[in-house]
Design a protein around this motif. Structure first.
Motif, short mmCIF file in Angstrom:
data_model
loop_
_atom_site.label_atom_id
_atom_site.label_comp_id
_atom_site.label_asym_id
_atom_site.label_seq_id
_atom_site.Cartn_x
_atom_site.Cartn_y
_atom_site.Cartn_z
N TRP A 11 45.52 84.88 106.81
CA TRP A 11 44.06 85.03 106.83
C TRP A 11 43.59 85.51 108.20
O TRP A 11 42.75 86.41 108.30
CB TRP A 11 43.40 83.71 106.47
CG TRP A 11 41.90 83.78 106.54
CD1 TRP A 11 41.06 84.39 105.68
CD2 TRP A 11 41.09 83.20 107.56
NE1 TRP A 11 39.76 84.23 106.09
CE2 TRP A 11 39.75 83.51 107.25
CE3 TRP A 11 41.35 82.45 108.70
CZ2 TRP A 11 38.68 83.09 108.03
CZ3 TRP A 11 40.28 82.04 109.49
CH2 TRP A 11 38.96 82.36 109.14
N LEU A 12 44.14 84.92 109.29
CA LEU A 12 43.76 85.33 110.63
C LEU A 12 44.12 86.79 110.90
O LEU A 12 43.36 87.52 111.51
CB LEU A 12 44.41 84.42 111.67
CG LEU A 12 43.84 83.02 111.82
CD1 LEU A 12 44.69 82.20 112.77
CD2 LEU A 12 42.40 83.06 112.29
N GLN A 13 45.29 87.20 110.43
CA GLN A 13 45.71 88.58 110.66
C GLN A 13 44.87 89.57 109.86
O GLN A 13 44.84 90.74 110.19
CB GLN A 13 47.19 88.74 110.31
CG GLN A 13 48.10 88.08 111.33
CD GLN A 13 49.56 88.15 110.94
OE1 GLN A 13 49.90 88.24 109.77
NE2 GLN A 13 50.42 88.08 111.94
N GLY A 14 44.17 89.11 108.86
CA GLY A 14 43.30 89.97 108.08
C GLY A 14 41.96 90.23 108.74
O GLY A 14 41.21 91.10 108.29
N LEU A 15 41.65 89.51 109.80
CA LEU A 15 40.37 89.71 110.49
C LEU A 15 40.44 90.96 111.36
O LEU A 15 41.52 91.46 111.69
CB LEU A 15 40.04 88.48 111.34
CG LEU A 15 39.81 87.19 110.55
CD1 LEU A 15 39.65 86.01 111.49
CD2 LEU A 15 38.60 87.31 109.65
N SER A 16 39.30 91.47 111.76
CA SER A 16 39.24 92.74 112.48
C SER A 16 39.71 92.61 113.93
O SER A 16 39.76 91.52 114.50
CB SER A 16 37.82 93.29 112.46
OG SER A 16 36.98 92.51 113.29
#
Length: 86
Positions: A11-16
Motif C-alpha cells: 500500500w505504501l509503495q502505491g502512494l505517489s
C-alpha cells in the motif's frame, strides 16, 4: 502477521512520489524536536518527561524516515539523492 506487513508495504509503495518526499521531509522537524527538547530547563520539564518526549519524537522521525523511503522506493531515493547532490 507477515502478510499484514506485506500488505502495508504494498500500500505504501502505491502512494505517489510527492507523498513519499513530503513524509520523508517530515522526519527533519521530528529529529530537531527530539534533540531540542533537551535544551528546556529542568525546572519546566523533569528528566523523565524529557525522556518520554525524546522517545516519542525520535520514534516519529524514524517512522517518517522509513515510511517515506518505502513510498519512494529505490528509484525515488535515487531521484531525491540527485537533487541533494546537485
Amino acid at each position: 502477521m507477515k502478510s499484514l506487513f506485506l500488505r502495508l508495504k504494498a500500500w505504501l509503495q502505491g502512494l505517489s512520489f510527492r507523498t513519499g518526499a513530503i513524509i520523508l521531509l517530515m522526519a527533519i522537524p521530528f529529529y530537531i524536536l527530539s534533540f531540542a527538547q533537551t535544551l528546556i530547563p529542568s525546572e519546566y520539564l523533569s528528566v523523565k518527561d524529557k525522556g518520554i518526549l525524546f522517545t516519542v519524537f525520535f520514534g516519529l522521525a524514524k517512522t517518517c524516515q522509513y515510511g517515506g523511503l518505502t513510498i519512494l522506493g529505490t528509484e525515488g531515493y535515487k531521484k531525491v539523492k540527485s537533487w541533494l547532490t546537485h
